[in-house]
Enzyme design. Sequence first.
Site, PDB file in Angstrom:
ATOM      1  N   ASP A 139       0.815  -1.222   0.000  1.00 23.43           N
ATOM      2  CA  ASP A 139       0.000   0.000   0.000  1.00 23.43           C
ATOM      3  C   ASP A 139       0.843   1.264   0.000  1.00 23.43           C
ATOM      4  OD1 ASP A 139       0.907  -0.489   2.577  1.00 23.43           O
ATOM      5  OD2 ASP A 139      -1.053  -1.023   3.346  1.00 23.43           O
ATOM      6  N   ASN A 181      -7.443  -2.808  14.380  1.00 20.90           N
ATOM      7  CA  ASN A 181      -8.846  -3.102  14.042  1.00 20.90           C
ATOM      8  C   ASN A 181      -8.971  -4.328  13.124  1.00 20.90           C
ATOM      9  OD1 ASN A 181      -7.923  -2.171  11.610  1.00 20.90           O
ATOM     10  ND2 ASN A 181      -9.333  -0.441  11.448  1.00 20.90           N
ATOM     11  N   HIS A 238      -7.281  -4.793  10.235  1.00 21.80           N
ATOM     12  CA  HIS A 238      -7.023  -4.582   8.799  1.00 21.80           C
ATOM     13  C   HIS A 238      -5.734  -5.283   8.365  1.00 21.80           C
ATOM     14  CE1 HIS A 238      -4.786  -0.480   9.547  1.00 21.80           C
ATOM     15  NE2 HIS A 238      -3.897  -1.449   9.447  1.00 21.80           N
ATOM     16  N   GLU A 269      -9.856  -2.174   5.336  1.00 26.30           N
ATOM     17  CA  GLU A 269     -10.430  -1.853   6.634  1.00 26.30           C
ATOM     18  C   GLU A 269     -11.711  -2.640   6.882  1.00 26.30           C
ATOM     19  OE1 GLU A 269      -8.684  -0.130   8.611  1.00 26.30           O
ATOM     20  OE2 GLU A 269      -8.105   1.842   7.874  1.00 26.30           O
TER      21      GLU A 269
HETATM   22  C1  F6R Z   1       1.428  -1.422   6.084  1.00 26.07           C
HETATM   23  C2  F6R Z   1       0.160  -2.107   6.218  1.00 26.07           C
HETATM   24  C3  F6R Z   1      -0.640  -2.050   7.462  1.00 26.07           C
HETATM   25  C4  F6R Z   1       0.185  -2.358   8.713  1.00 26.07           C
HETATM   26  C5  F6R Z   1      -0.689  -2.295   9.958  1.00 26.07           C
HETATM   27  C6  F6R Z   1       0.117  -2.489  11.219  1.00 26.07           C
HETATM   28  O1  F6R Z   1       1.973  -1.628   4.791  1.00 26.07           O
HETATM   29  O2  F6R Z   1      -0.252  -2.692   5.270  1.00 26.07           O
HETATM   30  O3  F6R Z   1      -1.695  -2.953   7.363  1.00 26.07           O
HETATM   31  O4  F6R Z   1       0.745  -3.635   8.592  1.00 26.07           O
HETATM   32  O5  F6R Z   1      -1.321  -1.052  10.020  1.00 26.07           O
HETATM   33  O6  F6R Z   1       0.977  -1.410  11.391  1.00 26.07           O
HETATM   34  P1  F6R Z   1       2.111  -1.431  12.495  1.00 26.07           P
HETATM   35  O7  F6R Z   1       3.097  -2.451  12.082  1.00 26.07           O
HETATM   36  O8  F6R Z   1       2.710  -0.046  12.445  1.00 26.07           O
HETATM   37  O9  F6R Z   1       1.452  -1.741  13.792  1.00 26.07           O
END
Ligand code: F6R
Length: 241
Positions: free
Chosen positions: A67, A136, A138, A143
Amino acid sequence: MKIIVCENYDEMSLKGAEIVKEQVNSKPDCILGLATGSTPVGLYACLSEMNKKGDVDFSKVTSFNLDEYYPISPENDQSYRYFMNENLFSKINIDIEKTHVPNGMAEDPEKACKEYDESILAAGGIDLQILGIGQNGHIAFNEPDDELYEGTHLTGLTESTIKANSRFFEKEEDVPTKAVTMGIGSIMRAKKIIILANGPAKLDIVTKLINGGITTNIPASILKVHPDVTMICTRDAYPEN
Ligand code: F6R
């Protein structure tokens, strides 16, 4: 879903890096799916070390990131392209031309998303996908919602994700409210997936993921039907029962 519980962040990072190393060593021209966020930073540091020592060679590897914020320029230090260059690509012998991050500046995001999926398919599909998990539930920026999207698409970020990601920005208002993200189909087509979770902030969602059913309210729960998923988590993110 196979689960590996590690004592701490360093052990989790090394475990994840060893799986990536095995993948690259068994198929040097493999396709890696990469994540950003704070979770995989240690894994990327381990891969840099391994590459420096000559234990793994990334020269033939192609990568696709999950992403990118939208709109954001690749030079912006909050962009995921910048993050990847800083944390991994500049530290290993990967050919930068073979690294792909969704275009956060695309004038026609719909077309750019379609082209991103086509490039993944043309490359032969993702061999190993690295994932983190949002508080959450995702994965990438898919989401919780009534429906999940199959392909790469432009999406809005939820309040909880904006809040969680505000730690990387000066203030919450600076967090982009949109992102381009691979869809659930793009992720589920990966031949092998590892999902990392560390720290008490992830305990609640990991508990729900392990004990609950499959629901679009926890996008990561779809991973339960994938044939080759390994969750690597720290003990403080893992429910004892
Ligand atoms: C990032 C991504 C997100 C993160 C998720 C956890 O490329 O796809 O889904 O993996 O938000 O983020 P952290 O590792 O910062 O807790």
